[in-house]
Design a protein around this motif. Structure first.
Motif, PDB file in Angstrom:
ATOM      1  N   ALA A  68      -6.020 -14.002 -32.360  1.00  0.00           N
ATOM      2  CA  ALA A  68      -7.702 -14.011 -32.278  1.00  0.00           C
ATOM      3  C   ALA A  68      -8.164 -12.556 -33.144  1.00  0.00           C
ATOM      4  O   ALA A  68      -8.880 -12.571 -33.689  1.00  0.00           O
ATOM      5  CB  ALA A  68      -7.950 -14.660 -31.181  1.00  0.00           C
ATOM      6  N   GLY A  72      -8.063 -14.366 -36.254  1.00  0.00           N
ATOM      7  CA  GLY A  72      -9.102 -15.386 -35.924  1.00  0.00           C
ATOM      8  C   GLY A  72      -8.924 -16.466 -36.382  1.00  0.00           C
ATOM      9  O   GLY A  72      -9.817 -16.913 -36.296  1.00  0.00           O
ATOM     10  N   LEU A 120      -7.673 -21.726 -31.969  1.00  0.00           N
ATOM     11  CA  LEU A 120      -7.379 -21.171 -33.448  1.00  0.00           C
ATOM     12  C   LEU A 120      -7.398 -21.990 -34.598  1.00  0.00           C
ATOM     13  O   LEU A 120      -7.459 -21.296 -35.564  1.00  0.00           O
ATOM     14  CB  LEU A 120      -6.518 -19.882 -32.982  1.00  0.00           C
ATOM     15  CG  LEU A 120      -6.789 -18.314 -32.149  1.00  0.00           C
ATOM     16  CD1 LEU A 120      -4.903 -17.402 -31.686  1.00  0.00           C
ATOM     17  CD2 LEU A 120      -7.817 -17.750 -32.864  1.00  0.00           C
ATOM     18  N   GLN A 123     -10.614 -22.921 -36.498  1.00  0.00           N
ATOM     19  CA  GLN A 123     -11.502 -22.193 -36.581  1.00  0.00           C
ATOM     20  C   GLN A 123     -10.422 -21.732 -37.978  1.00  0.00           C
ATOM     21  O   GLN A 123     -11.252 -21.301 -39.232  1.00  0.00           O
ATOM     22  CB  GLN A 123     -11.367 -20.396 -35.950  1.00  0.00           C
ATOM     23  CG  GLN A 123     -11.753 -20.626 -34.867  1.00  0.00           C
ATOM     24  CD  GLN A 123     -13.582 -20.628 -34.992  1.00  0.00           C
ATOM     25  OE1 GLN A 123     -13.981 -20.459 -36.154  1.00  0.00           O
ATOM     26  NE2 GLN A 123     -13.998 -21.749 -34.444  1.00  0.00           N
TER      27      GLN A 123
END
Length: 232
Positions: A68, A72, A120, A123
């Motif tokens: 993360a 990211g 994650l 995203q």
């Protein structure tokens, strides 16, 4: 660029999968329990190493936190880490702790790692989870005398892989925004079988790489090997 996290990737199927996906243009995060071996493997391949013990909640959480903070997001999670368990002379020697070790590493870890990495994945782009199962967990194949799977007696390993397949199907039904599929590498020469497998490690990763690179319309909730759909 597609970002892929692979567990148990310092050797065997995980390592070859990492190599091939890097070659295909993925940015690979190589996960392994042994920090020294993992870092060495990652450096040789051009991957980034993240230490992860899939049987330890804190280690898994720390790995997800690391990703993360650095990437990211991820697009692909490959749950590859697995063990055969303690070798015994007869099944009457198997114990509860033996079962806990194998099921925790091979099956329960998938819940642990998936839970930590789902945020994650969400995203990422076209998020997908690839769970490495085995034809040894298939009732169909293990009851077919013509198949090598029917001649292997290994209740803990086979049972844990049957659990992996069923959990994959349940995740696929219950989580609509992430694709979940399972892959049977086939009888591949790795440390798990003393390198007695009849397939090369590259052949054994064909289906894993396929699931990691296929388009979204390929779907979810499938069990495949390098030849196609696996009956189970």
């Amino acid at each position: 660029m597609t970002i892929t996290f692979i567990t148990g990737a310092n050797k065997g199927l995980g390592h070859e999968t990492a190599r091939r996906l890097i070659e295909a243009g993925h940015s690979v995060i190589l996960g392994a329990r042994d920090a020294e071996r993992g870092a060495k493997a990652a450096a040789a391949l051009g991957a980034r190493f993240v230490q992860i013990d899939v049987t330890d909640d804190d280690s898994v959480a720390a790995a997800a936190k690391d990703v993360a903070a650095n990437e990211g997001a991820i697009d692909v999670l490959i749950n590859n880490a697995g063990i055969t368990g303690r070798q015994v002379a007869g099944l009457d020697e198997l114990t509860g702790p033996d079962a806990v070790e194998v099921f925790d590493t091979n099956a329960i870890s998938i819940v642990r790692v998936t839970h930590a990495f789902l945020p994650l994945l969400r995203q990422g782009t076209d998020p997908r989870v690839v769970n490495v199962t085995s034809g040894l967990g298939s009732q169909t194949l293990t009851h077919d005398p013509a198949r090598v799977e029917s001649h292997v007696i290994s209740p803990l390993y086979n049972g844990s892989k049957a659990a992996v397949t069923m959990m994959t199907m349940q995740y696929a039904k219950g989580i609509a925004d992430v694709r979940f599929n399972a892959v049977d590498p086939g009888y591949t020469a790795t440390d798990l079988n003393g390198n007695t497998g009849t397939q090369s490690v590259t052949e054994g990763t064909d289906a894993i790489v396929g699931l990691a690179t296929e388009p979204a319309e390929a779907g979810t909730g499938r069990v495949v090997n390098r030849h196609g759909v696996v009956p189970w």
